[in-house]
Design a protein around this motif. Structure first.
Motif, PDB file in Angstrom:
ATOM      1  N   ASN A 133       0.835  -1.223   0.026  1.00 46.74           N
ATOM      2  CA  ASN A 133      -0.054  -0.069   0.150  1.00 46.74           C
ATOM      3  C   ASN A 133       1.077   1.200   0.214  1.00 46.74           C
ATOM      4  OD1 ASN A 133      -2.936  -1.222   0.385  1.00 46.74           O
ATOM      5  ND2 ASN A 133      -1.871  -1.863   2.355  1.00 46.74           N
ATOM      6  N   GLU A 134       0.476   2.054  -0.759  1.00 46.81           N
ATOM      7  CA  GLU A 134       1.048   3.451  -0.566  1.00 46.81           C
ATOM      8  C   GLU A 134       0.693   4.041   0.815  1.00 46.81           C
ATOM      9  OE1 GLU A 134       1.684   7.665  -3.145  1.00 46.81           O
ATOM     10  OE2 GLU A 134      -0.170   6.946  -2.944  1.00 46.81           O
ATOM     11  N   THR A 135       2.092   4.407   1.552  1.00 45.06           N
ATOM     12  CA  THR A 135       1.798   4.731   2.938  1.00 45.06           C
ATOM     13  C   THR A 135       2.288   6.229   3.147  1.00 45.06           C
ATOM     14  OG1 THR A 135       1.914   2.546   3.508  1.00 45.06           O
ATOM     15  CG2 THR A 135       2.078   4.045   5.345  1.00 45.06           C
ATOM     16  N   LEU A 136       1.457   7.224   3.940  1.00 41.28           N
ATOM     17  CA  LEU A 136       2.106   8.402   4.083  1.00 41.28           C
ATOM     18  C   LEU A 136       2.501   8.338   5.730  1.00 41.28           C
ATOM     19  CD1 LEU A 136       2.105  11.746   3.609  1.00 41.28           C
ATOM     20  CD2 LEU A 136       0.000  11.662   5.261  1.00 41.28           C
ATOM     21  N   VAL A 137       3.698   8.392   5.846  1.00 45.60           N
ATOM     22  CA  VAL A 137       4.496   8.149   7.145  1.00 45.60           C
ATOM     23  C   VAL A 137       4.677   9.573   7.690  1.00 45.60           C
ATOM     24  CG1 VAL A 137       6.534   7.505   8.319  1.00 45.60           C
ATOM     25  CG2 VAL A 137       5.946   6.172   6.524  1.00 45.60           C
ATOM     26  N   LEU A 138       3.977   9.753   8.775  1.00 42.93           N
ATOM     27  CA  LEU A 138       3.590  11.010   9.403  1.00 42.93           C
ATOM     28  C   LEU A 138       4.321  11.115  10.793  1.00 42.93           C
ATOM     29  CD1 LEU A 138       2.249  13.878   9.946  1.00 42.93           C
ATOM     30  CD2 LEU A 138       0.270  12.440  10.786  1.00 42.93           C
ATOM     31  N   PHE A 139       5.364  11.899  11.023  1.00 42.22           N
ATOM     32  CA  PHE A 139       5.903  12.131  12.118  1.00 42.22           C
ATOM     33  C   PHE A 139       5.361  13.145  12.978  1.00 42.22           C
ATOM     34  CE2 PHE A 139       8.981  10.993   8.778  1.00 42.22           C
ATOM     35  CZ  PHE A 139       9.380   9.715   9.329  1.00 42.22           C
ATOM     36  N   GLU A 180     -12.686  10.626   5.483  1.00 39.85           N
ATOM     37  CA  GLU A 180     -13.170  10.974   4.257  1.00 39.85           C
ATOM     38  C   GLU A 180     -12.421  10.792   3.108  1.00 39.85           C
ATOM     39  OE1 GLU A 180     -14.228  15.282   4.292  1.00 39.85           O
ATOM     40  OE2 GLU A 180     -15.531  14.887   5.982  1.00 39.85           O
ATOM     41  N   ARG A 181     -11.093   9.952   3.354  1.00 42.67           N
ATOM     42  CA  ARG A 181     -10.239   9.727   2.285  1.00 42.67           C
ATOM     43  C   ARG A 181     -10.744   8.747   1.379  1.00 42.67           C
ATOM     44  NH1 ARG A 181      -6.464   5.579   2.892  1.00 42.67           N
ATOM     45  NH2 ARG A 181      -7.112   4.083   4.316  1.00 42.67           N
ATOM     46  N   SER A 182     -10.296   9.141   0.123  1.00 40.64           N
ATOM     47  CA  SER A 182     -10.870   8.272  -0.877  1.00 40.64           C
ATOM     48  C   SER A 182      -9.914   6.862  -1.043  1.00 40.64           C
ATOM     49  CB  SER A 182     -10.685   8.915  -2.199  1.00 40.64           C
ATOM     50  OG  SER A 182      -9.111   9.048  -2.502  1.00 40.64           O
ATOM     51  N   GLY A 183     -10.466   5.973  -1.942  1.00 37.43           N
ATOM     52  CA  GLY A 183      -9.883   4.892  -2.132  1.00 37.43           C
ATOM     53  C   GLY A 183      -8.579   4.642  -2.472  1.00 37.43           C
ATOM     54  N   ASP A 184      -7.918   5.711  -3.200  1.00 34.91           N
ATOM     55  CA  ASP A 184      -6.908   5.813  -3.743  1.00 34.91           C
ATOM     56  C   ASP A 184      -5.860   6.679  -2.952  1.00 34.91           C
ATOM     57  OD1 ASP A 184      -7.919   8.078  -4.287  1.00 34.91           O
ATOM     58  OD2 ASP A 184      -7.036   8.339  -6.602  1.00 34.91           O
ATOM     59  N   ALA A 185      -6.217   7.045  -1.664  1.00 31.91           N
ATOM     60  CA  ALA A 185      -5.523   8.002  -0.899  1.00 31.91           C
ATOM     61  C   ALA A 185      -4.583   6.837  -0.148  1.00 31.91           C
ATOM     62  CB  ALA A 185      -6.301   8.519   0.165  1.00 31.91           C
ATOM     63  N   PRO A 186      -3.429   7.454   0.109  1.00 34.80           N
ATOM     64  CA  PRO A 186      -2.510   6.317   0.921  1.00 34.80           C
ATOM     65  C   PRO A 186      -2.824   6.203   2.321  1.00 34.80           C
ATOM     66  CG  PRO A 186      -1.587   8.758   1.179  1.00 34.80           C
ATOM     67  CD  PRO A 186      -2.858   8.873   0.198  1.00 34.80           C
ATOM     68  N   GLU A 187      -2.562   4.986   2.775  1.00 33.80           N
ATOM     69  CA  GLU A 187      -2.682   4.425   4.108  1.00 33.80           C
ATOM     70  C   GLU A 187      -1.767   5.788   5.059  1.00 33.80           C
ATOM     71  OE1 GLU A 187      -4.413   1.896   5.280  1.00 33.80           O
ATOM     72  OE2 GLU A 187      -4.893   1.492   3.213  1.00 33.80           O
ATOM     73  N   VAL A 205       6.204  11.902   4.809  1.00 39.55           N
ATOM     74  CA  VAL A 205       6.907  11.226   3.674  1.00 39.55           C
ATOM     75  C   VAL A 205       6.192  10.361   3.063  1.00 39.55           C
ATOM     76  CG1 VAL A 205       8.628   9.778   4.817  1.00 39.55           C
ATOM     77  CG2 VAL A 205       9.109  10.399   2.787  1.00 39.55           C
ATOM     78  N   LEU A 206       6.036  10.023   1.661  1.00 41.86           N
ATOM     79  CA  LEU A 206       5.292   9.086   1.145  1.00 41.86           C
ATOM     80  C   LEU A 206       6.283   7.703   0.702  1.00 41.86           C
ATOM     81  CD1 LEU A 206       2.840  10.551  -1.510  1.00 41.86           C
ATOM     82  CD2 LEU A 206       2.080   9.374   0.474  1.00 41.86           C
ATOM     83  N   VAL A 207       5.633   6.756   1.120  1.00 45.21           N
ATOM     84  CA  VAL A 207       6.412   5.391   0.626  1.00 45.21           C
ATOM     85  C   VAL A 207       5.653   4.669  -0.229  1.00 45.21           C
ATOM     86  CG1 VAL A 207       7.299   3.165   1.618  1.00 45.21           C
ATOM     87  CG2 VAL A 207       7.682   5.519   2.948  1.00 45.21           C
ATOM     88  N   ASP A 208       6.220   4.346  -1.207  1.00 42.74           N
ATOM     89  CA  ASP A 208       5.171   3.522  -2.468  1.00 42.74           C
ATOM     90  C   ASP A 208       4.986   2.074  -1.922  1.00 42.74           C
ATOM     91  OD1 ASP A 208       7.506   1.781  -2.983  1.00 42.74           O
ATOM     92  OD2 ASP A 208       7.916   3.156  -5.026  1.00 42.74           O
ATOM     93  N   ARG A 209       4.172   1.389  -2.710  1.00 41.68           N
ATOM     94  CA  ARG A 209       3.765  -0.006  -2.559  1.00 41.68           C
ATOM     95  C   ARG A 209       4.754  -0.943  -2.393  1.00 41.68           C
ATOM     96  NH1 ARG A 209      -1.829  -0.419  -3.815  1.00 41.68           N
ATOM     97  NH2 ARG A 209      -2.505   1.245  -4.514  1.00 41.68           N
ATOM     98  N   VAL A 225       1.737  18.689   4.752  1.00 37.58           N
ATOM     99  CA  VAL A 225       1.445  17.319   5.269  1.00 37.58           C
ATOM    100  C   VAL A 225       0.078  16.837   4.399  1.00 37.58           C
ATOM    101  CG1 VAL A 225       0.951  15.737   6.926  1.00 37.58           C
ATOM    102  CG2 VAL A 225       2.935  17.121   7.227  1.00 37.58           C
ATOM    103  N   LEU A 226      -0.899  17.757   4.656  1.00 41.93           N
ATOM    104  CA  LEU A 226      -2.019  17.335   4.201  1.00 41.93           C
ATOM    105  C   LEU A 226      -2.143  17.375   2.568  1.00 41.93           C
ATOM    106  CD1 LEU A 226      -4.364  19.437   6.718  1.00 41.93           C
ATOM    107  CD2 LEU A 226      -4.242  16.768   6.437  1.00 41.93           C
ATOM    108  N   ASP A 227      -1.513  18.322   1.949  1.00 41.79           N
ATOM    109  CA  ASP A 227      -1.421  18.283   0.337  1.00 41.79           C
ATOM    110  C   ASP A 227      -0.646  16.955   0.040  1.00 41.79           C
ATOM    111  OD1 ASP A 227      -1.633  19.570  -2.039  1.00 41.79           O
ATOM    112  OD2 ASP A 227       0.474  19.714  -2.024  1.00 41.79           O
ATOM    113  N   LEU A 228       0.347  16.469   0.548  1.00 43.25           N
ATOM    114  CA  LEU A 228       0.955  15.197   0.345  1.00 43.25           C
ATOM    115  C   LEU A 228       0.112  14.184   0.616  1.00 43.25           C
ATOM    116  CD1 LEU A 228       3.721  14.079  -0.770  1.00 43.25           C
ATOM    117  CD2 LEU A 228       4.413  13.569   1.712  1.00 43.25           C
TER     118      LEU A 228
END
Length: 168
Positions: free
Chosen positions: A60-66, A87-94, A136-140, A155-158
């Motif tokens: 899963n694409e993942t947003l790692v939030l510090f 409210e996040r969409s299905g294509d939003a990151p975990e 930071v975003l981490v891909d699948r 962060v919210l934009d990412l």
């Protein structure tokens, strides 16, 4: 300084979580990861004390939030983050929240996503983050797919939350 304990450690060195260099500053950031490189390996406890490892970033694409619950900037974006989670969409990151603070304080935030505890901000430094909130975003495939960004808006934009009106 990063984190409440380190800031308070400037006044009382016995409370400092991260040791200072000779000049009174934090140790330098760890090696900055580059886009396309594997995310740094980690094993951190979740709020139930169960280990969460780097493997959670795969598939899963993942947003790692510090995060730091004591950080005023984090607190100001908490409502927006909770709204994004619901409210996040299905294509939003975990979302993986890498936080400081106690289990109780982190539970009280009411986030739905996995929260792991990293009291020394070690994983943040490995990614090149220098404060909170940052992400930071981490891909699948478990590879870094963005630069580290800092501040609620970035962060919210990412996260893809630009359409959510800001509550702060």
């Amino acid at each position: 300084m990063v984190g409440a304990e380190n800031v308070m450690g400037l006044l009382d060195p016995t409370r400092r979580a991260v040791p200072l260099n000779g000049n009174g500053s934090q140790p330098p950031l760890g090696p900055l990861v580059r886009i396309g490189s594997p995310a740094p390996a980690f094993q951190l406890p979740d709020l139930d004390g169960q280990p969460v490892t780097t493997g959670v970033l795969e598939n899963n694409e993942t947003l790692v939030l510090f995060w730091d619950p004591a950080c005023g900037f984090c607190q100001r974006m908490l409502d927006d983050l909770k709204r994004w989670e619901s409210e996040r969409s299905g294509d939003a990151p975990e979302l993986l929240v890498v936080s400081t603070g106690t289990v109780e304080v982190n539970r009280a935030m009411g986030l739905r996503s996995t929260v792991v505890l990293d009291q020394g901000f070690g994983l943040g430094r490995q990614f090149g983050a220098s404060g909170t909130p940052s992400a930071v975003l981490v891909d699948r495939k478990g590879r870094v797919s963005s630069q580290v960004v800092a501040g609620a808006e970035a962060v919210l934009d990412l996260a893809g939350a630009t359409a959510i009106p800001s509550g702060s």
